[in-house]
Write a protein that holds these residues in place. Sequence first.
Motif, PDB file in Angstrom:
ATOM      1  N   UNK A  15      -0.226   7.554   3.991  1.00  0.00           N
ATOM      2  CA  UNK A  15      -0.164   7.150   5.381  1.00  0.00           C
ATOM      3  C   UNK A  15       0.224   5.701   5.581  1.00  0.00           C
ATOM      4  N   UNK A  16       0.222   4.937   4.507  1.00  0.00           N
ATOM      5  CA  UNK A  16       0.542   3.525   4.588  1.00  0.00           C
ATOM      6  C   UNK A  16       2.035   3.255   4.567  1.00  0.00           C
ATOM      7  N   UNK A  17       2.367   1.969   4.514  1.00  0.00           N
ATOM      8  CA  UNK A  17       3.756   1.527   4.575  1.00  0.00           C
ATOM      9  C   UNK A  17       4.046   0.496   3.492  1.00  0.00           C
ATOM     10  N   UNK A  18       5.298   0.450   3.106  1.00  0.00           N
ATOM     11  CA  UNK A  18       5.806  -0.575   2.195  1.00  0.00           C
ATOM     12  C   UNK A  18       7.244  -0.884   2.598  1.00  0.00           C
ATOM     13  N   UNK A  66      13.074  10.283   9.151  1.00  0.00           N
ATOM     14  CA  UNK A  66      12.025  10.073  10.140  1.00  0.00           C
ATOM     15  C   UNK A  66      10.884   9.210   9.656  1.00  0.00           C
ATOM     16  N   UNK A  67      10.811   8.970   8.357  1.00  0.00           N
ATOM     17  CA  UNK A  67       9.737   8.132   7.797  1.00  0.00           C
ATOM     18  C   UNK A  67      10.271   6.846   7.178  1.00  0.00           C
ATOM     19  N   UNK A  68      11.452   6.894   6.607  1.00  0.00           N
ATOM     20  CA  UNK A  68      12.056   5.739   5.939  1.00  0.00           C
ATOM     21  C   UNK A  68      13.229   5.220   6.775  1.00  0.00           C
ATOM     22  N   UNK A  82      12.455   0.360   4.480  1.00  0.00           N
ATOM     23  CA  UNK A  82      11.149   0.387   5.126  1.00  0.00           C
ATOM     24  C   UNK A  82      10.597   1.801   5.013  1.00  0.00           C
ATOM     25  N   UNK A  83       9.431   1.912   4.378  1.00  0.00           N
ATOM     26  CA  UNK A  83       8.839   3.213   4.135  1.00  0.00           C
ATOM     27  C   UNK A  83       7.526   3.313   4.897  1.00  0.00           C
ATOM     28  N   UNK A 119      14.711  -1.223 -10.905  1.00  0.00           N
ATOM     29  CA  UNK A 119      13.728  -0.314 -10.337  1.00  0.00           C
ATOM     30  C   UNK A 119      12.420  -1.009 -10.004  1.00  0.00           C
ATOM     31  N   UNK A 120      11.728  -0.475  -9.014  1.00  0.00           N
ATOM     32  CA  UNK A 120      10.413  -0.967  -8.633  1.00  0.00           C
ATOM     33  C   UNK A 120       9.500   0.235  -8.402  1.00  0.00           C
ATOM     34  N   UNK A 121       8.291   0.153  -8.941  1.00  0.00           N
ATOM     35  CA  UNK A 121       7.366   1.288  -8.880  1.00  0.00           C
ATOM     36  C   UNK A 121       6.679   1.347  -7.522  1.00  0.00           C
ATOM     37  N   UNK A 122       6.665   2.529  -6.945  1.00  0.00           N
ATOM     38  CA  UNK A 122       5.901   2.805  -5.728  1.00  0.00           C
ATOM     39  C   UNK A 122       4.911   3.921  -6.057  1.00  0.00           C
ATOM     40  N   UNK A 123       3.641   3.649  -5.854  1.00  0.00           N
ATOM     41  CA  UNK A 123       2.603   4.639  -6.113  1.00  0.00           C
ATOM     42  C   UNK A 123       1.800   4.851  -4.835  1.00  0.00           C
ATOM     43  N   UNK A 124       1.719   6.112  -4.408  1.00  0.00           N
ATOM     44  CA  UNK A 124       0.995   6.455  -3.188  1.00  0.00           C
ATOM     45  C   UNK A 124      -0.216   7.288  -3.590  1.00  0.00           C
ATOM     46  N   UNK A 125      -1.391   6.784  -3.297  1.00  0.00           N
ATOM     47  CA  UNK A 125      -2.621   7.485  -3.661  1.00  0.00           C
ATOM     48  C   UNK A 125      -3.074   8.364  -2.493  1.00  0.00           C
ATOM     49  N   UNK A 126      -3.713   9.472  -2.856  1.00  0.00           N
ATOM     50  CA  UNK A 126      -4.177  10.415  -1.820  1.00  0.00           C
ATOM     51  C   UNK A 126      -5.576  10.089  -1.348  1.00  0.00           C
TER      52      UNK A 126
END
Length: 126
Positions: A15-18, A66-68, A82-83, A119-126
């Motif tokens: 639900x967050x943004x980066x 719709x999200x990015x 923008x994510x 590359x850059x790591x994006x990790x989304x936790x639940x």
Amino acid sequence: QVQLVESGGGLVQAGGSLRLSCAASGRTFSDLAMGWFRQAPGKEREFVAAINRSGNRLDYSDSVKGRFTISRDNAKDTVYLQMSSLKPEDTAVYYCAAQPLGVDIFLRRATQYNAWGQGTQVTVSS
């Protein structure tokens, strides 16, 4: 030779943004079509978003539409992603890509780009 450096990745809750940034050098930035791709563990690299040289034509994969939001600042030689409303399935290494073009179009396929960032790591936790 185009050099690309991504930044802005990290760990975020669902639900967050980066906002990812990709700084380019080595070539006039406004000559470059730009794209973002991602690769999750055990999966192939997939298209995320693309933008043409002038920044007025955008394209997205269905999974992020719709999200990015992809954008570019030709004065700063930088492209952004923008994510928002991030999901665990967005977890991946995100890559910036560039391709010099004589026409003002966007590119969707990885094979169409000849310059890549690290590359850059994006990790989304639940």
